[in-house]
Enzyme design. Structure first.
Site, PDB file in Angstrom:
ATOM      1  N   LYS A 121      14.597   6.939  -5.329  1.00 24.14           N
ATOM      2  CA  LYS A 121      15.218   6.621  -4.040  1.00 24.14           C
ATOM      3  C   LYS A 121      16.463   7.451  -3.729  1.00 24.14           C
ATOM      4  CE  LYS A 121      15.236   2.238  -5.353  1.00 24.14           C
ATOM      5  NZ  LYS A 121      14.125   2.207  -6.338  1.00 24.14           N
ATOM      6  N   LYS A 141      16.814   0.363  -0.103  1.00 27.11           N
ATOM      7  CA  LYS A 141      15.482   0.328   0.490  1.00 27.11           C
ATOM      8  C   LYS A 141      15.583   0.133   2.009  1.00 27.11           C
ATOM      9  CE  LYS A 141      13.486  -1.079  -3.848  1.00 27.11           C
ATOM     10  NZ  LYS A 141      13.314  -2.203  -4.793  1.00 27.11           N
TER      11      LYS A 141
END
Lengths: 345, 345
Positions: A129, A229
């Site tokens: 990420k 996220k």
């Protein structure tokens, strides 16, 4: 008749290792269903790298990693001390799979690897990420300029196709609101507190014993993982350039059984909710413990679940939930991205 | 800088008319987000057709249809008596949107229009189920040979991306089981019987009053519509050539409040479940009233919901639900397919 797709793999923790395991088991089905054969030509972990343009033995590497041995020790193909970046630059390939541990300060080593891969004309599939949280627009622009794809469906709720539903399936409609349970560790903790009356400390211990919370669980329990996220979703689905500064974050450490009981008395359930709420032309972004009505789709998620709800203008309200115990589903998401680079659908 | 995409539209019932309405409202957003401008160059309904290579007035056609007037009566552009097939053949376009009423005996007029469009090098986006139920493999082969796309995500549970999740997001993993609530009318009826104690006849009347059940509701209540959707899923997601003969079908007409009460006493809820269950190398396919545990994701669906659950080997269990009152979400699904023919994602 199959087409060989050469890929490199950075990172051989759970995600990388399980990806190789799935590929070993599903090679025949993938060849039959998609006419594709994925050939691993370079792999890198903390020991160094392994290279073989004719294709590395994926089962052997998987087994090596199961007993925690570095790829640099593989006979013939191993290169002790070679960095992931050096490996990416040394190898001719079609796709980089970037599954390095997420580093949210620098994005390294993943960020340099992604840039080098795009520069060399490789597509990129990401489970990491960090680079997306830190440099989303830059990377997407670089991919576009290189006429290559950068896929990352495994970065938001693992196997759940959160990004894909948001980007592709809502195309043309307007998104009014996004609600997500994006962090498995905290959902496990809160669900067990609610269902079994465990204290926060006891439930956290359970998560650590189950292998889904680190010795230092800060990233999860303080809401940072869910925030990252949400940042990826805001950038990709909502097309809103977003960094951590844009997100209000509150974790679950301070929650007590009394808090949960008070919510329950009002017919509600407390979940760590990632939220993007439309405010005029923009969205307000937050991650915080939230009391949801008990029939809210996210209120019903269980200890192994993550989920998302998209509220749209023309397409109704679409919710999706994944139930998956353990990290394998994230590797399956990486595989779907690899296939979808090439499959005519 | 936008790219003009010329499309033809067969069928101007709810789906076609609402598609035009969404396009009128979202034109600017679509140009901004995708660099695309959809231009309607031909439209056909039961009155005949309307053609204009420079682009028809979509708002005017929508308004015409709202007062039930045929497109053939549009000044200057209307052609009384021209068939949908003649219109498709007469027009130079990039995409056919095939939203003719579903005919499950012959697939016409949609089937001929789809074939003609692919033959002429148009992509096809379908809301019409008939041709897919009757000729799935043929049409996909014809599309492949023509190097064109045939998209149909709106045909299984409208706006819910059932097909897309199954085909694209599960790529690489094996599907063990598919459970679906694919028919909105019967879910409305059963939900109201369960929640409000209405008899089957009363709930059916409510569905008719709400505009979601025809005067002859056979297709819905006898399970045929759900079966057709399961056929489409079996063909596309499970890659199993399937026709109606392969599906065991039982509808909801015989269900009584006693049946529902008996299920409830056992902690269950009766839903009309479409099921594909792996049996060795094949799948057993059925649509039947099924008593589901009350915390099953499909048991919780409400009167305006449809949903699907995919059980996989490596990607866990993924469920998705849409809550959408009315048919607009299906038109939004058609729009997403149109955009995804061209959008780099």
């Amino acid at each position: 008749m199959t087409r060989d797709i050469r890929f490199t793999l950075v990172g051989l923790g759970n995600i990388g290792r399980n990806l190789l395991d799935i590929l070993v088991h599903r090679q025949e089905a993938i060849a039959r269903d998609y006419g594709l054969r994925f050939v691993l030509v370079g792999a890198a972990d903390s020991s160094g790298a392994a290279l073989d343009p004719a294709g590395l033995d994926m089962a052997a590497i998987r087994d090596h990693k199961l007993v925690r041995r570095g790829v640099a020790t593989l006979p013939g193909v191993g290169r002790a001390g070679m960095s992931a970046l050096e490996m990416v630059r040394a190898v001719t390939a079609d796709v980089l799979v970037e599954a390095a541990p997420t580093n949210l300060q620098s994005g390294q080593p993943g960020l340099d690897c992604v840039r080098a891969a795009l520069d060399a004309g490789h597509h990129v599939v990401m489970a990491d990420k960090g680079p997306l949280v830190l440099a989303f627009d830059d990377l997407m622009a670089q991919a576009r300029a290189a006429e290559r794809r950068l896929a990352f469906s495994g970065t938001v709720a693992g196997g759940l196709p959160t990004v894909n539903i948001g980007v592709r399936d809502l195309a043309g409609s307007g998104v009014e609101r996004v609600e997500g349970i994006f962090n498995g560790t905290t959902n496990y903790i809160l669900t067990r507190m609610e269902a079994e009356g465990l204290s926060y400390a006891e439930a956290l211990q359970g998560a650590q014993a189950a292998g889904i919370a680190e010795a230092d669980p800060t990233l999860d329990v303080d809401g940072w993982d869910a925030a990252n996220k949400l940042i990826i979703i805001a950038n990709s689905v909502l097309r809103r350039p977003t960094t951590l500064e844009d997100v209000t974050v509150e974790g679950i450490r301070a929650l007590t059984l009394d808090d949960l009981a008070a919510a329950r008395a009002g017919g509600k359930v407390i979940k760590l909710l990632a939220l993007a709420k439309r405010m005029g032309d923009d969205y307000a972004l937050s991650v915080r413990p939230t009391a949801l009505p008990k029939d809210h789709p996210m209120a019903r998620t269980g200890m192994w679940d993550m989920g998302v709800v998209y509220h749209t203008d023309y397409m109704g309200v679409i919710s999706a939930v994944i139930e998956a115990e353990g990290p394998v589903a994230t590797s399956a998401a990486v595989l779907r991205d690899m296939i979808n680079l090439y499959a005519a659908s």
